[in-house]
Design an enzyme around this catalytic site. Structure first.
Site, short mmCIF file in Angstrom:
data_model
loop_
_atom_site.label_atom_id
_atom_site.label_comp_id
_atom_site.label_asym_id
_atom_site.label_seq_id
_atom_site.Cartn_x
_atom_site.Cartn_y
_atom_site.Cartn_z
N PHE A 19 19.17 15.29 -17.51
CA PHE A 19 19.83 14.48 -15.58
C PHE A 19 20.34 13.42 -15.50
CE2 PHE A 19 19.35 13.22 -11.34
CZ PHE A 19 19.39 14.45 -10.57
N ASP A 35 9.93 11.78 -18.60
CA ASP A 35 10.39 11.61 -17.13
C ASP A 35 9.46 13.45 -16.90
OD1 ASP A 35 11.58 12.85 -14.83
OD2 ASP A 35 13.41 11.82 -14.85
N ARG A 55 20.33 28.59 -9.68
CA ARG A 55 19.26 27.86 -9.98
C ARG A 55 17.86 28.51 -8.53
NH1 ARG A 55 17.02 21.39 -10.46
NH2 ARG A 55 17.89 21.11 -8.25
N TYR A 86 9.38 13.57 -4.21
CA TYR A 86 10.15 15.02 -3.22
C TYR A 86 10.35 16.05 -3.15
CZ TYR A 86 14.11 12.86 -5.70
OH TYR A 86 15.36 12.02 -6.20
N LYS A 87 10.17 16.20 -5.12
CA LYS A 87 10.95 17.54 -5.58
C LYS A 87 9.09 18.87 -5.15
CE LYS A 87 14.23 16.14 -8.39
NZ LYS A 87 14.11 16.06 -9.62
C1 PLP Z 1 15.44 14.36 -9.92
C2 PLP Z 1 15.92 13.54 -10.69
C3 PLP Z 1 16.36 12.60 -11.16
C4 PLP Z 1 16.54 12.09 -9.89
O1 PLP Z 1 16.47 10.48 -10.02
P1 PLP Z 1 16.32 9.29 -8.34
O2 PLP Z 1 16.19 7.98 -8.82
O3 PLP Z 1 14.81 9.30 -8.02
O4 PLP Z 1 17.25 9.88 -7.49
C5 PLP Z 1 16.05 12.14 -11.91
N1 PLP Z 1 15.50 12.67 -13.10
C6 PLP Z 1 15.47 13.66 -13.41
C7 PLP Z 1 15.43 14.62 -14.68
C8 PLP Z 1 15.41 14.61 -12.13
O5 PLP Z 1 14.84 15.81 -12.27
#
Ligand code: PLP
Length: 416
Positions: free
Chosen positions: A129, A201, A375, A226-227
């Site tokens: 990400f 992560d 997705r 939040y996911k």
């Molecule tokens: C959703 C997601 C994030 C989001 O990061 P925020 O700082 O909370 O916006 C980070 N890393 C991964 C792998 C994600 O899927």
């Protein structure tokens, strides 16, 4: 499967079926995007009202003590802990994944440097990400001590990329785009054999797949509420640091909430003992309070049961797409092997963006990720087998009628 009735029969036998009633999900919505933003638990609305009217309104400043606001990051961390194989007092709910990664990457680099100052490489995947990569890049620039971010193009290259120069491997457990999942224990072993530290992560893992950080021997982790955990838009993330690493170094965002005695108002920073030192400043209490409503639903089941249904849902989805939409150019990019799959199924299609928009217009909500990827996330707490059936039938119709060619489906919003 050839009939919707067969899906309905699976729903009748589903031990998790009754939990769906605890979510405020519109009757006509098929929601396959809980991997991006979970559905509100019904309890969230009344909890938000109580926090605002009673705790904030009646309690006012007293609520930092009387309503337990000040203790919330640690209390919720302990409630979340069983979902990720964490022990008591190893997790705090706080801030965002991005800022939490900055904290733990900094802490990890300091530990690595203490052990072996020659190590100057952070290893990760190019398909990670983006924010994870951006944060590593920003930290490297900030430190200005010759650190380097080494990115591999395929997961299979990780083992050879992690070597005697590696300080930290920063790995996202489940890939956000493909849903491919790493074997956390095996990869952590490889990272440790190379003498490096393992930062994980769990954005697409917490509440989605069973995770056991302590038995895997992981060193640090971050994740999101939040996911799959249904905490609400922008709800705070979490940090996990095992006891053995908590007091080794303090994190760089040395705000007063991480202080040992914040209300002594001392001019000198002295980090809290334990996981508390990974906090920074005042938390967004209204949003954080709602995280508990999502966690309370998880408290009524367990990750093994959720995982069984999650795999059954994604297996069914893949089977139906491949049998009922076989004449269309949809290519599965998610691994078929259960051990290598998170809780989603992704397909490539040359017009993935437009197809996704056409589905959303018919209330089948998945999402789109560059390049060309449709997705679909599977959230066993509130997704039924008939939803999977209906979603694939809608997809088939959108493709067969070429409804996705309508010009409005090519327009892009700021968020895709
Ligand atoms: C959703 C997601 C994030 C989001 O990061 P925020 O700082 O909370 O916006 C980070 N890393 C991964 C792998 C994600 O899927």
């Amino acid at each position: 499967m050839n009939h919707r009735d067969d899906a309905a029969a699976l729903d009748r036998d589903d031990p998790l079926a009754s939990l769906r009633d605890q979510f405020a999900l519109g009757r006509d919505t098929i929601y396959l995007d809980g991997n991006s933003l979970g559905v509100p638990p019904k309890a969230a609305a009344s909890r938000a009202a109580a926090v605002i009217a009673e705790e904030w309104g009646d309690g006012l400043i007293r609520s930092w003590n009387t309503a337990g606001w000040f203790a919330l990051p640690k209390r919720l961390g302990n409630k979340l802990a069983p979902l990720i194989g964490a022990a008591e007092d190893e997790v705090v709910v706080t801030d965002t994944i991005s800022s939490n990664l900055f904290k733990i990457l900094s802490a990890a680099l300091r530990v690595a440097n203490e052990r072996d100052p020659k190590r100057r490489v952070i290893v990760s995947e190019r398909s990670n990400f983006p924010t994870d990569l951006y944060i590593a890049q920003g930290l490297i620039e900030q430190l200005d001590r010759g650190y380097e971010l080494r990115l591999v193009d395929h997961a299979s290259e990780l083992a050879s990329a992690i070597d005697e120069n590696t300080a930290v491997a920063m790995i996202t457990h489940v890939n956000y785009r493909t849903g491919a999942m790493h074997d956390m224990a095996a990869l952590t072993r490889i990272i440790h054999q190379a003498g490096a530290l393992a930062v994980w992560d769990l954005a697409h893992s917490a509440g989605a797949v069973p995770v056991d950080l302590n038995s895997a021997g992981a060193d640090y982790a971050v994740g999101c509420t939040y996911k799959y955990l249904n905490g609400g838009p922008g709800s705070p993330a979490f940090i996990w640091v095992p006891k053995r690493l908590q007091n080794v170094f303090s994190q760089p965002l040395s705000g007063w909430w991480g202080h040992k005695k914040p209300f002594e108002m001392s001019p000198e920073y002295q980090p809290d003992d334990g996981i508390g030192r990974f906090l920074c400043g005042t938390q967004s209490i209204v949003s954080m309070s709602l995280v508990e409503c999502g966690l309370d639903v998880f408290g009524q089941t367990d990750m093994a049961t959720l995982r069984r249904k999650s795999l059954a849902l994604s297996d069914l989805f893949i089977e139906l797409v491949e049998t009922r939409c076989s004449e269309f150019p949809l290519q599965l990019v998610t691994p078929r092997a259960h051990a290598e799959r998170g809780s989603q199924a992704s397909f490539e299609h040359p017009h993935g963006y437009e197809v996704t928009q056409a589905l959303i217009a018919r209330n089948v909500i998945g999402d789109y990720r560059e390049p060309r990827i449709l997705r679909f996330g599977f959230t066993p707490l509130y997704t039924r087998y008939v939803d999977v059936w209906d979603a694939v039938e809608t997809l088939r119709d959108v493709l067969a009628t070429e409804a996705w060619r309508a010009p409005e489906f090519a327009e892009r919003g700021a968020v895709t």
